[in-house]
Scaffold this active site. Structure first.
Site, PDB file in Angstrom:
ATOM      1  N   PRO A  97       0.796  -1.246   0.000  1.00  0.00           N
ATOM      2  CG  PRO A  97       0.087  -0.918   2.195  1.00  0.00           C
ATOM      3  CD  PRO A  97       0.805  -1.907   1.317  1.00  0.00           C
ATOM      4  N   GLY A  98       2.153   1.196   0.082  1.00  0.00           N
ATOM      5  CA  GLY A  98       2.968   2.396  -0.049  1.00  0.00           C
ATOM      6  C   GLY A  98       3.756   2.771   1.183  1.00  0.00           C
ATOM      7  CE  LYS A 120       8.286  -3.676   3.691  1.00  0.00           C
ATOM      8  NZ  LYS A 120       6.861  -3.932   3.926  1.00  0.00           N
ATOM      9  CG  ASP A 139       1.407  -3.427  -6.435  1.00  0.00           C
ATOM     10  OD1 ASP A 139       0.930  -4.494  -6.887  1.00  0.00           O
ATOM     11  OD2 ASP A 139       1.860  -3.323  -5.291  1.00  0.00           O
ATOM     12  CG  ASP A 179       3.696  -9.163 -13.767  1.00  0.00           C
ATOM     13  OD1 ASP A 179       4.694  -9.236 -13.015  1.00  0.00           O
ATOM     14  OD2 ASP A 179       2.915 -10.114 -13.966  1.00  0.00           O
ATOM     15  N   GLY A 180       5.718  -6.665 -12.221  1.00  0.00           N
ATOM     16  CA  GLY A 180       7.142  -6.481 -11.956  1.00  0.00           C
ATOM     17  C   GLY A 180       8.023  -7.316 -12.858  1.00  0.00           C
ATOM     18  CB  CYS A 187       4.455  -9.872   5.956  1.00  0.00           C
ATOM     19  SG  CYS A 187       3.212  -9.858   4.652  1.00  0.00           S
TER      20      CYS A 187
END
Length: 528
Positions: free
Chosen positions: A328-329, A331, A348, A381-382, A452
């Site tokens: 969600p932003g 970092k 993203d 897409d990364g 995580c």
């Protein structure tokens, strides 16, 4: 006639009444009845069952403590917004008991340094004392041999050899004479200064000495060897050798390629980054952030463990940074708060996720024109990003099972029945994102991979898969940074996982007194 009608009416009413009794129907419970809901399994229940079955085998006796922390309220830290009323907010939060995490790190680092110096000095002193005892014993043995060569070996009346008696008397006289001289000199010195003489051992504790060139006499080295001594810093031919520990079953077969691991002893905390939290054992919570005089929120609440991947990235002034999976932003905002990057791209894959990044940026940054040449939000897409040699720092905070969320929220839960296939394909997608980031980053650049999740498959397993993929498909060389020494100061705040068989990265474990995480991160540097 009237009587007959009454009788008929009475009989009819009795028949209808009995019919109504026998015709009663029992209505079945609907599916939303509480008894049905109590028996229904929700995604959070399936997630807990999965974790109990899987993580118990991974963490053993540590799992009950981790499980309890995962099911307990989360602990947050406050990232101070440098574009808000930062000084006032820091003062207000410190007044309610919050502490600056950078101050804690620096104090703990000094304490660890002092303890290590004391321990090193103690070991060196013990080494010196042992060598002194060896030299003394060698001198006595040599002296005894000289006496035996001068005097014939004859037994005295007491049954001991004459040479031994002479040697003992000589040693005793000598020691007594030296002792008397030392005592007289000590008494004179004490009388002159008015102070008692310190013992040899206490004096040595304060003395300066160099133990790097100590030579054990028992090793048989000649005096000339002292001039030929050259310290060896590494063994030739062993530069890339590491111990291959047994890996988790699915990846055990992939251990036939070289992996270089180097220690990273420094963990720099940017001077402009201010993060406050409550100390270990303090379960207080921060109030909701408010807008300040610049009309932006004064601080951002996030999991305290999320700070570590950004610190491991080591952002420096002028760096070009890619946050590959930014939503969600939080970092990305951390990276901006260092005030270091010359360019930050927050990417993203979905529009809903990039909208969340836009919302965070709008809430915490003002004057969009100031950031138009520095901050970019993209939707790709990364794995399809093709900007090679543009970024020297890449953060790959991949989508994962999000263990804590999976145990508390049924909405968007990866353990929903319809998302089983997606969940099983997560490690493959994560490995593709990481391997692509290693191909994108400039030589000499840093990539930090993080999740995580507690899953060893999504953590060390994915790093292993990505390293193998890069080794097979390219001539890129990657070094894994072992940050064990660098992370020692942060253990005053976080609970790190030790003795878990981790080969590449580091894991923050949920723990009731400091209930951050879970979070895994691994630092990799591309050298070629």
């Amino acid at each position: 006639m009237y009587t007959n009608n009454c009788v008929i009416n009475t009989v009819c009413r009795n028949i209808l009444f009995r019919s109504s009794i026998y015709m009663q129907r029992r209505w079945k419970s609907k599916k939303v009845h509480w008894s049905v809901l109590a028996k229904k399994k929700y995604p959070v229940d399936k997630a807990l069952e999965h974790f109990d079955d899987f993580y118990k085998t991974v963490f053993g006796r540590k799992w009950p403590s981790i499980r309890l922390a995962l099911l307990s309220p989360h602990k947050y830290c406050a990232v101070i917004n440098n574009f808000g009323d930062s000084d006032t907010v820091v003062s207000d939060l410190q007044n309610i008991g919050a502490m600056n995490i950078r101050t804690l790190f620096e104090l703990e680092k000094e304490n660890i340094k002092t303890k290590k110096n004391e321990e090193r000095r103690r070991r060196d002193l013990e080494k010196i004392f042992k060598l002194d005892r060896k030299l003394e014993q060698m001198a006595i043995t040599k002296q005894q041999e000289e006496f035996e060569s001068l005097y014939p070996h004859r037994e005295s009346s007491e049954g001991t050899s004459v040479s031994a008696d002479i040697l003992n008397r000589s040693s005793s006289d000598t020691s007594h004479g030296i002792s008397d001289n030392i005592n007289r000199e000590d008494d004179a010195e004490s009388n002159r200064d008015g102070m008692s003489q310190k013992s040899l051992q206490s004096s040595l504790r304060e003395a300066e000495f160099d133990s790097h060139r100590l030579i054990d006499p028992a090793s048989g080295l000649s005096a000339g060897a002292l001039y030929e001594y050259v310290p060896a810093t590494r063994l030739k031919g062993m530069e890339d050798w590491i111990v291959e520990s047994q890996h988790y079953g699915y990846y055990r077969k992939d251990t036939d390629f070289p992996v270089c691991v180097e220690s990273d002893n420094d963990f720099i905390f940017p001077v402009h980054l201010q993060v406050l939290l409550f100390e270990r054992g303090n379960i207080s919570s921060f109030p909701s952030p408010k807008r300040g005089s610049t009309d932006v929120l004064n601080y951002y609440l996030m999991d305290g463990a999320s700070l570590l991947p950004v610190l491991a990235l080591g952002v420096n002034p002028g760096d070009r940074v890619l946050d590959m999976c930014a939503a969600p932003g939080g970092k990305s905002l951390l990276i901006l708060q260092t005030l270091f990057p010359a360019r930050l791209v927050c990417n993203d894959v979905r529009e809903s996720r990039t909208n969340r990044i836009h919302a965070v940026i709008k809430q915490y940054l003002y004057n969009d024109d100031m950031w138009k040449n520095q901050l970019f939000i993209t939707q790709r897409d990364g794995r399809d990003i093709d900007e090679c040699d543009v970024y020297n720092k890449i953060l790959v905070d991949v989508p994962c099972t999000t263990d804590r969320h999976s145990l508390h929220e049924n909405d968007n839960n990866i353990f929903k029945p319809g998302r089983t296939k997606e969940r099983l394909q997560i490690p493959e997608m994560q490995a593709e994102l990481l391997s692509h980031a290693l191909k994108l980053v400039q030589p000499g650049g840093t990539v930090v991979y993080s999740t995580c999740s507690l899953s060893p498959i999504q953590n060390d397993g994915v790093v292993h898969m990505a390293l193998r993929k890069v080794w097979e498909e390219t001539d890129i060389q990657v070094i894994v940074k072992d940050m064990t020494a660098a992370l020692e100061p942060i253990e005053c705040v976080y609970k790190l996982g030790h003795d878990l068989g981790l080969k590449y990265g580091h894991l923050v474990l949920p723990f009731i007194p400091c209930n951050f995480g879970p979070l895994y991160f691994c630092k990799l540097v591309r050298t070629k």
